[in-house]
Design a protein around this motif. Sequence first.
Motif, PDB file in Angstrom:
ATOM      1  N   ILE A  18       7.443  20.675  -5.100  1.00 23.64           N
ATOM      2  CA  ILE A  18       8.590  19.915  -4.601  1.00 23.64           C
ATOM      3  C   ILE A  18       8.369  18.423  -4.835  1.00 23.64           C
ATOM      4  O   ILE A  18       7.262  18.000  -5.175  1.00 23.64           O
ATOM      5  CB  ILE A  18       8.846  20.202  -3.103  1.00 23.64           C
ATOM      6  N   PRO A  19       9.396  17.586  -4.637  1.00 24.57           N
ATOM      7  CA  PRO A  19       9.205  16.142  -4.846  1.00 24.57           C
ATOM      8  C   PRO A  19       8.041  15.599  -4.032  1.00 24.57           C
ATOM      9  O   PRO A  19       7.751  16.073  -2.937  1.00 24.57           O
ATOM     10  CB  PRO A  19      10.539  15.552  -4.386  1.00 24.57           C
ATOM     11  N   LEU A  20       7.392  14.619  -4.578  1.00 24.95           N
ATOM     12  CA  LEU A  20       6.262  13.951  -3.937  1.00 24.95           C
ATOM     13  C   LEU A  20       6.779  13.128  -2.766  1.00 24.95           C
ATOM     14  O   LEU A  20       7.720  12.358  -2.913  1.00 24.95           O
ATOM     15  CB  LEU A  20       5.620  13.045  -4.992  1.00 24.95           C
ATOM     16  N   ARG A  72       0.843  -1.186   0.000  1.00 24.31           N
ATOM     17  CA  ARG A  72       0.000   0.000   0.000  1.00 24.31           C
ATOM     18  C   ARG A  72       0.881   1.240   0.000  1.00 24.31           C
ATOM     19  O   ARG A  72       1.952   1.243   0.612  1.00 24.31           O
ATOM     20  CB  ARG A  72      -0.904   0.017   1.239  1.00 24.31           C
ATOM     21  N   ILE A  73       0.417   2.305  -0.665  1.00 26.80           N
ATOM     22  CA  ILE A  73       1.183   3.548  -0.719  1.00 26.80           C
ATOM     23  C   ILE A  73       0.343   4.698  -0.185  1.00 26.80           C
ATOM     24  O   ILE A  73      -0.871   4.719  -0.343  1.00 26.80           O
ATOM     25  CB  ILE A  73       1.665   3.847  -2.164  1.00 26.80           C
ATOM     26  N   TYR A  74       1.019   5.623   0.476  1.00 25.95           N
ATOM     27  CA  TYR A  74       0.430   6.870   0.958  1.00 25.95           C
ATOM     28  C   TYR A  74       1.337   7.981   0.441  1.00 25.95           C
ATOM     29  O   TYR A  74       2.558   7.867   0.526  1.00 25.95           O
ATOM     30  CB  TYR A  74       0.375   6.901   2.488  1.00 25.95           C
ATOM     31  N   CYS A  75       0.769   9.040  -0.098  1.00 23.55           N
ATOM     32  CA  CYS A  75       1.614  10.098  -0.642  1.00 23.55           C
ATOM     33  C   CYS A  75       0.987  11.460  -0.395  1.00 23.55           C
ATOM     34  O   CYS A  75      -0.200  11.564  -0.073  1.00 23.55           O
ATOM     35  CB  CYS A  75       1.875   9.889  -2.129  1.00 23.55           C
ATOM     36  N   ARG A  76       1.808  12.502  -0.579  1.00 19.04           N
ATOM     37  CA  ARG A  76       1.339  13.862  -0.391  1.00 19.04           C
ATOM     38  C   ARG A  76       2.061  14.786  -1.362  1.00 19.04           C
ATOM     39  O   ARG A  76       3.277  14.798  -1.436  1.00 19.04           O
ATOM     40  CB  ARG A  76       1.586  14.303   1.043  1.00 19.04           C
ATOM     41  N   TYR A  77       1.259  15.555  -2.123  1.00 16.87           N
ATOM     42  CA  TYR A  77       1.785  16.607  -2.978  1.00 16.87           C
ATOM     43  C   TYR A  77       1.930  17.879  -2.149  1.00 16.87           C
ATOM     44  O   TYR A  77       1.037  18.223  -1.388  1.00 16.87           O
ATOM     45  CB  TYR A  77       0.811  16.906  -4.116  1.00 16.87           C
ATOM     46  N   THR A  78       3.047  18.568  -2.308  1.00 16.23           N
ATOM     47  CA  THR A  78       3.239  19.864  -1.671  1.00 16.23           C
ATOM     48  C   THR A  78       3.858  20.800  -2.696  1.00 16.23           C
ATOM     49  O   THR A  78       5.050  20.691  -2.995  1.00 16.23           O
ATOM     50  CB  THR A  78       4.150  19.763  -0.430  1.00 16.23           C
ATOM     51  N   ASP A  79       3.055  21.669  -3.247  1.00 15.27           N
ATOM     52  CA  ASP A  79       3.496  22.624  -4.266  1.00 15.27           C
ATOM     53  C   ASP A  79       4.215  21.882  -5.396  1.00 15.27           C
ATOM     54  O   ASP A  79       3.720  20.886  -5.891  1.00 15.27           O
ATOM     55  CB  ASP A  79       4.368  23.720  -3.645  1.00 15.27           C
ATOM     56  N   ARG A  82      10.039  15.120  -9.047  1.00 13.10           N
ATOM     57  CA  ARG A  82       9.212  15.726 -10.092  1.00 13.10           C
ATOM     58  C   ARG A  82       9.934  16.970 -10.606  1.00 13.10           C
ATOM     59  O   ARG A  82      10.511  17.716  -9.822  1.00 13.10           O
ATOM     60  CB  ARG A  82       7.844  16.136  -9.545  1.00 13.10           C
ATOM     61  N   ALA A  83       9.877  17.189 -11.908  1.00 12.60           N
ATOM     62  CA  ALA A  83      10.525  18.369 -12.486  1.00 12.60           C
ATOM     63  C   ALA A  83       9.846  19.643 -12.021  1.00 12.60           C
ATOM     64  O   ALA A  83      10.492  20.651 -11.762  1.00 12.60           O
ATOM     65  CB  ALA A  83      10.527  18.285 -14.005  1.00 12.60           C
ATOM     66  N   ASP A  84       8.521  19.591 -11.896  1.00  9.73           N
ATOM     67  CA  ASP A  84       7.763  20.753 -11.432  1.00  9.73           C
ATOM     68  C   ASP A  84       6.379  20.296 -10.986  1.00  9.73           C
ATOM     69  O   ASP A  84       6.057  19.111 -11.046  1.00  9.73           O
ATOM     70  CB  ASP A  84       7.664  21.828 -12.522  1.00  9.73           C
ATOM     71  N   GLY A  85       5.564  21.225 -10.548  1.00  9.06           N
ATOM     72  CA  GLY A  85       4.251  20.922 -10.007  1.00  9.06           C
ATOM     73  C   GLY A  85       3.260  20.361 -11.001  1.00  9.06           C
ATOM     74  O   GLY A  85       2.200  19.874 -10.609  1.00  9.06           O
ATOM     75  N   SER A  86       3.578  20.406 -12.294  1.00 13.34           N
ATOM     76  CA  SER A  86       2.651  19.877 -13.304  1.00 13.34           C
ATOM     77  C   SER A  86       2.828  18.378 -13.529  1.00 13.34           C
ATOM     78  O   SER A  86       2.041  17.760 -14.244  1.00 13.34           O
ATOM     79  CB  SER A  86       2.840  20.613 -14.641  1.00 13.34           C
ATOM     80  N   ILE A  87       3.844  17.770 -12.933  1.00 14.56           N
ATOM     81  CA  ILE A  87       4.129  16.352 -13.132  1.00 14.56           C
ATOM     82  C   ILE A  87       3.349  15.535 -12.101  1.00 14.56           C
ATOM     83  O   ILE A  87       3.495  15.723 -10.902  1.00 14.56           O
ATOM     84  CB  ILE A  87       5.635  16.052 -13.015  1.00 14.56           C
ATOM     85  N   SER A  88       2.549  14.616 -12.582  1.00 11.57           N
ATOM     86  CA  SER A  88       1.710  13.781 -11.724  1.00 11.57           C
ATOM     87  C   SER A  88       2.471  12.568 -11.210  1.00 11.57           C
ATOM     88  O   SER A  88       3.410  12.072 -11.849  1.00 11.57           O
ATOM     89  CB  SER A  88       0.491  13.321 -12.521  1.00 11.57           C
ATOM     90  N   GLY A  89       2.015  12.054 -10.084  1.00 13.70           N
ATOM     91  CA  GLY A  89       2.596  10.834  -9.523  1.00 13.70           C
ATOM     92  C   GLY A  89       2.407   9.614 -10.391  1.00 13.70           C
ATOM     93  O   GLY A  89       3.150   8.638 -10.262  1.00 13.70           O
TER      94      GLY A  89
END
Length: 195
Positions: A84-86, A75-82, A153-160
Amino acid sequence: MRRTALILAATFLAATAVTGCRSSRLAQSLDNTPNAGPCPVVGSVYDAARYVKFADGSGELYSDIAFTGEITDVRIYCRYTDDIPLAAEIEIDFAYGKGPKAGADSHTYPYFVAVTRRNGKVLAKETFASEAEFRGKPVTGKSELVNRISIPRADGSISGVNFEVVVGFDLTPEQLEFNRAGKRFRLDAGAKLAE
């Protein structure tokens, strides 16, 4: 074919972006703000999801098994913050078996966690160890938490979803070949022979 290439890449490449230690789940420590995007795909590598260790100098018979193992869930848990890397963490469920040739009541199972691109390129890989304590029983299980995984992630537009987090046992070439040949034994392999 893609999975075979991935396990070969994961077996031979190593990097340091994945680090692990025990703590509370990322999911429990965050507020209820929805993620800006989905978490990376997570799973076990088919060829490395099973572990069979035979007694030294023995063959591949049912009665020669020392220890077995399987990865039963991830199982995975993740968080996007602006931008920066996921940040992510995973929980891995293991099931372990002890055969008639087990020389001890515990066994250390090495496993890896790798961050890859969806095309299979390994970005980071780290090896960990899970200690199984059988306490006189032929089977046991355990969950391991690996946290502080950084998905670049290169920038905030890159999805997990452009990434994968894959896990597997860190196998010897002989163990890997055993799995690829389609051979397998139950977790309690040899338990009936030992009675």
